[in-house]
Structures are given as structure tokens and as C-alpha cells.
Design an enzyme around this catalytic site. Sequence first.
Site, short mmCIF file in Angstrom:
data_model
loop_
_atom_site.label_atom_id
_atom_site.label_comp_id
_atom_site.label_asym_id
_atom_site.label_seq_id
_atom_site.Cartn_x
_atom_site.Cartn_y
_atom_site.Cartn_z
N HIS A 1 46.64 -65.16 -14.20
CA HIS A 1 46.83 -64.00 -15.07
C HIS A 1 47.98 -64.21 -16.06
CE1 HIS A 1 46.39 -59.84 -16.19
NE2 HIS A 1 47.64 -59.56 -15.87
N SER B 1 46.73 -57.49 -20.25
CA SER B 1 46.84 -56.83 -18.95
C SER B 1 46.88 -55.30 -19.16
CB SER B 1 48.07 -57.36 -18.22
OG SER B 1 48.06 -57.00 -16.87
N ASP C 1 42.23 -66.60 -13.94
CA ASP C 1 42.82 -65.28 -13.69
C ASP C 1 42.00 -64.57 -12.63
OD1 ASP C 1 43.84 -62.70 -13.79
OD2 ASP C 1 43.66 -62.49 -15.96
#
Lengths: 382, 382
Positions: free
Chosen positions: A355, A157, A322
Site C-alpha cells: 500500500h 488511500s 497492495d
Amino acid sequence: MPESIPAGSVGLVTPQKKHFEEPIELACGKTLPQYDLVYETYGELNADHSNALLICHALSGDHHAAGYHSMEDPKPGWWENYIGPGKPFDTDRFYIVCPNNLGGCKGSTGPNSINPATGKFYGPDFPIVTVKDWVQSQKHLMHALGINQWAAIIGGSLGGMQVIQWAIDYPDRLRHALVIAAASRLSAQNIGFNEVARQAILSDPDYHGGHYYEQDVVPRRGLMLARMLGHITYLSDDAMRAQFGRELRTGRLSYDFDVQFQVESYLRYQGRSFVERFDANTYLLMTKALDYFDPASEYDNDLAAAFKRAQARFLVIAFTSDWRFSPARSREIVKALTDARRQVSYAEIESSEGHDAFLLPNDYYKDALAAYMDGVAKEAGG
Amino acid sequence: MPESIPAGSVGLVTPQKKHFEEPIELACGKTLPQYDLVYETYGELNADHSNALLICHALSGDHHAAGYHSMEDPKPGWWENYIGPGKPFDTDRFYIVCPNNLGGCKGSTGPNSINPATGKFYGPDFPIVTVKDWVQSQKHLMHALGINQWAAIIGGSLGGMQVIQWAIDYPDRLRHALVIAAASRLSAQNIGFNEVARQAILSDPDYHGGHYYEQDVVPRRGLMLARMLGHITYLSDDAMRAQFGRELRTGRLSYDFDVQFQVESYLRYQGRSFVERFDANTYLLMTKALDYFDPASEYDNDLAAAFKRAQARFLVIAFTSDWRFSPARSREIVKALTDARRQVSYAEIESSEGHDAFLLPNDYYKDALAAYMDGVAKEAGG
């Protein structure tokens, strides 16, 4: 709390801190005359200092990536699934460093630190920090630790964005770049969600223009909303369906605004517990670092041109469900790397967990990381 | 403001109001002893009363679906693109009725109405209303207007849910059901977004437990956040990319928390202007009606069993880029209808505009509606 430390854990760890007296110039034009970075390390640095890994944390992460702070610690570090002896980031083979970023709230200098110039909390006067600033400060930490080149830099991320920035800004300082569940810049939708989160905090009357520390309150409502919203974007629609469905908390409709569905209960709990452990000013800074990240912007909006500077070999990983940073966003990174004729491997991992998958147990993901890191370790002589 | 009424508009319209003295029992177990419904009509009811259409509005909609309230009106009703002479919902052929739902804030009895029992605003004491309650109240309006059967009932989003409920609860009262960009029930993700919106309002100190009317304030911050968040879910990622990209409002990064990207400016504007025209208590009620809608729950969670009661022919429409109620959710409705051996047509319209597409101009969508409604009109003898 663990009765005993589970096998495969690095065990008890103690955070360390470095103080930097050399001023750091930030992208915003301001300078921090001095600052601290808190960090943890796991494993041993080898004789030729070739086995060091840097782990970069994400939005709400910190330096506590693995192990336990005490025998009373209710849970281990945030990447315990993947860091430890015999794990993909194998502490028997690597020396692993994980810092808390500048602007953080867990010990590195940030809004909840005392500004030595005024003797008061920085609060909202702490400068806006960028991914580029973090990478610069991590390079100072690297030098302080006697490391000349990282065997690999790894992040998921917002952490993956730091990996990209490292590869572009300090190309000869890392041999491998692992960019997981990331994007080369936020979409308008991503920015939109961040803006709602920021407005929730900024408009909370307990925010007091960022000077809430002095008022002995925290913008609890705003930070809670920001976290609830964040959580929805970390999970996939399918994962939420599987986990909560339309299950009712009490078995019947109550016809009021109390918690009705399990998903509401989960989100409120996540929001409330986040307020206990995170600082609102830091949350604001982290979302801004996300929004501003756009390495291509310094290269005529040509990401491949930016990557032409890179020397590291890349492993890019995305998760099928995601939707915050979808596989399509990872493939943009892969395409720019191949256009720049860099070496890149790409793994698109089947997962229903959205995610958050980059943090969660997943055999395919673990195997992909383990296989790649085995190669990195052998190169490093380990 | 229109200098003159554009061709194809129904022109100037005046909302009407019916007062109902007969108590209405609600799903929550409470009773409203009396209530008003405000509504608009367009076109003329034919001699045998066979050409009446009911239009059901969505979360933030109201009875003003077409035309202008005055020559100073800056914009027309919310479905002006599709209602008017020569348009798919052709006012030369149909008599169209669009009410504001119970619990609304535009003239029908709702939280911002005076409770005759107390002489004070209902506020938070207004009962939780459901889609089923709305449909029941719309049936009372139908009788008051001298209509025995609707040629068609039409709605998008939450409006489409009312269409489904009508077809199940009053099967012989409609010949056609047009269910657009809807779902047979919310997913956990949908409920999650609603819960964040509700918490934004409920936790705003200016909410005053719902009694803000008496305080002469409105929970502006909370309602603004709710609307900003809603807007992100109405647009597709692609639509936001096309409309805003990463365009900077001032052309340069400001390194503060002021508006930076165009998308932030858009969302703040949408949030602020919504506060001027919508009531927070109504917003809470509407989200709850969405969460609670689940007609299959009365039929052992078997949607096909619910639809076995229906007699209407269905047109189900979805938009490819709608992620709030994706085409997969519409296909669930179609599958349940075919399992129940009902007549159904399905159109999946190519659009990059997300959930909002049901309101926006789109030739394929317009043609699909026009072709279907032409058949409905001919049946009705028009």
C-alpha cells in the site's frame, strides 16, 4: 536536514490558516460553530484560476505535502516525490492546495484544539467527522481561496476516498479525479484492523477517556500498537521479506522478549516515532472516517448510481502488491464508473511495496501520473 | 452442553498427567529439572504398539482435541471434526495421544505453574521454549507410554511445525508426517504480527513484568488485543466479507466508538472470551516458539538438507484462502522434500475460510485425510 534545498523541491514553505465563522453541519448531526483549516500551497494560481489542484491526505498525513518548513527540517513533505517543479504535480504549471483535515492534529480544528465554548480541549467531545464532512469543509476553503473549479483533485488511500466523495457531492467543481490505492468502502477485514487499533488506544489507561491532555500524558502504548499494526498492513509480505527477511538484530537468538528480528526493531521504531508526531484522538477519528466511508450507501448500495452524478474524468491507480486496498478494490471502482458511463482510465502499477507504494518512487507510476497531468495542464491552458 | 454425547464423538475423556523427574535441557541453554505433561488419549493401543498417533496443537490449542470433559461441557475438543470413531483419525483403529506443550497453561508445566525451586509461580522466569524442546519432551512422553514409533504425527499451523521437527530430529520414530497449514519458518510479516501481539501484552500495565499472578490481575487488555489481531489473520478477507460484510450491529451509524459493525462485535467477543481461558505468559511463549522455528537454520539454511535426515512419508496440506501460511509456504516444504528425495503427497484444499480452515468441516479435506489415514491404518495392521 538539507544543506541546500534539493533541485525539484518547492523549497521552503509556510503553512497558512483560514478561520471559518460560518457553522458547518456534520454528518453525525452535530454542528461546529467555527473552525480553522491549515493548509499549504505550492505554485501560482493563474489569471483565470483554472490551474488549481487539491491534494487530499491519508490517515496519518497532513497539509505538509511538499517542500521544507525550514533549513533545519530533517525531511520534506509526504509527497515530495511527486509534487514540485518538473514533477507530475508540476508547480510550474499548477497551483496546488493541500489542507489538513478537520479533526486533524496539525493545526486544523480537531481534538487537540481548544473548544471556544468551554475554553478546554475538545478531546473526545470533538464530533466524529466523515469523508463527506471533510469534502464540505474543503469546499469552503476552495471558495475562500477564490477557486471556482479544481483542475483536478488527487488523493491516495483515505485521500482517494475524498476524491470520490468530491466527484459525487460537487460534480461541477472538479474536472479530473485521481483516485489512487483506494477503495469505495472498507472490507470487514479492513474494519477489523481499525478496530484493533482503536481498542489499543481506548484501552490504554493513559487514554483517560480521551481527556489525556489535561493529565499531561498521552496513550503512548496504544498509539504505538496502532501504528505498528498499521505499518504491517501498509507493506506487502514480499516487501517485508526483501527488507527484513529473518535478519537478527544482534546476529543471535537471545531467548527473551527483547528485539530479536530486524522487523521488530523497525516496527517499534515506527511506533515510537509516530507517538511523537500524532494525536491519539485524531487517529481514532481518522479510522472511523475510513470505516464509515461508503458513498454507495446513499444510493441503494449501488456505486454506479452514485457515480452517475459525477462529471469528472477519472484516473484510478492501484499497485499489484497492495493487500490493504488491492487492485481488485480499484477495479470495483472502475467497473462502477464504466457502468455509469463515466470516463475512466485505469493503471495497475507493478510494485512490490504494498500500500505504501503510492508514496514511494516508482518510474511507471510517475510516468502514468505525469502523462495524465500533462493533459490536465494543457486543458487548463498551462 | 450436549444432552447426550453425539454419535462419532469419543465421548467423555479425562486428561492424564505424567511427571518427569529427568531434567530436560532446552534450546535456550536453561534446564527444567522436572516437569509435568498433561495429555489426553483416545482409542486403544494395539498389541504391537504400532497404531499410535501423536497430535500436536497450535498456538492457542491444548491437549483437549476431542470428546467432552463432562456432560456439562459446552463444546468438544478442538479437532472433534476429525478425531473419533469412523472419522479420519479413527479411534476404532488408532490410539491417539495429544499433549499440552511445555510452557502451556492447561496443566503442563508452564508460567502459571509453581516453580518447585522457589515455591512461587514461574511467571516470566519460565524459559523460552522452542518447537525443538516440545518435540524432545513429547519423545519422553512417548517412552513413558510404551510407544517406540508413531504410526503418524499430525499437526496444523504451529502443530505442523512440530511434525516437521520430529521428522528431522527423530527420523526413525515416526512413519508418517502430516503437516497441515504450516510453514517451514515465519515470514517477516508473520513475525511482525506476533510482535504487535507481544507488545500489546508486555505494555499492559497489568502485566507487571509477567508477575501478574501475585497481583491477582491479568493483562486483560493486552491479551484481548493479541487475540483480536490473531483472529483477523486466521480468517480470510473473503470469509470475513461473507460472515460480516459491513453489517451494522444496531442497523444505524452511531457516530461514536461503541461497537458499530458486526465484525467489531465478533472480534471483541473473541478477545474477551480468550482472556477467560488463556494465560498471557503462555501466549508470549507460543509466539516466540513460532518466530524461532527455522529447522533449515541448523543446516546452512538449506531446508532440503534438513529433510535429508527424515525417513517419514509426508502429507502436506494447504488451504487456498490461507494468507497466514499460504499454499506457497506449503509448496516450499514440498519442494524441499522432493529436492531431498523424500516421499511426499500434497493436497491444496479449496476453502474460503482462511487459516482456520484446518479446524473446520470441509469434505475435500476430510476425504484427503481419511484416504491417507486409511493407508496408515492398514500398514499398522488395523
